[in-house]
Scaffold this motif. Structure first.
Motif: not given
Length: 134
Positions: A88-105, A107-113
């Motif tokens: 469960x901790x591993x899944x939570x860490x993976x989910x948190x990393x996915x959320x961070x990656x999504x936020x980064x993407x 942010x990049x998309x906002x800059x491109x727009x």
């Protein structure tokens, strides 16, 4: 909408698994069932315990909910607390990393727009100047 036989929260069809013996529905996480196709003849923890203790108990004993929390050994949560905190901790860490990656993407998309908007405004300004010159 059906409710989980263990935690009594509402279920979505994607996160639902049904016991083949008692026909109760459960969250996959409440019963430690991995995503994907449900194993043929899957039984909840309560039905497994009933079958192990007395194979004829289903016809003689009064019906109880499989997620009955009165017995520690019949609860799916007891399996979760003993075997899967690290997963469960591993899944939570993976989910948190996915959320961070999504936020980064995002942010990049906002800059491109923003860059595209500036370029469009510059292009419109150039066209306006061009029409004035000719």
């Amino acid at each position: 909408m059906p409710k989980c036989g263990y935690c009594s929260k509402f279920l979505s069809n994607a996160d639902c698994v049904r016991c083949s013996k008692c026909a109760n529905n459960f969250h996959r996480t409440c019963c430690s069932v991995p995503t994907g196709p449900t194993p043929q003849g899957w039984a909840c923890q309560g039905c497994k315990v009933k079958t192990k203790t007395d194979p004829t108990s289903s016809s003689r004993a009064p019906k109880t909910l499989c997620g009955d929390m009165s017995s520690e050994e019949s609860t799916p949560q007891s399996d979760l607390s003993e075997t899967t905190p690290t997963s469960n901790n591993h899944m939570l860490r993976e989910l948190m990393q996915e959320i961070r990656d999504l936020r980064s993407e995002l942010s990049k998309t906002r800059t491109e727009i923003a860059v595209c908007r500036r370029q469009i405004l510059d292009f419109k300004a150039c066209n306006a100047l061009k029409s004035r010159i000719t």
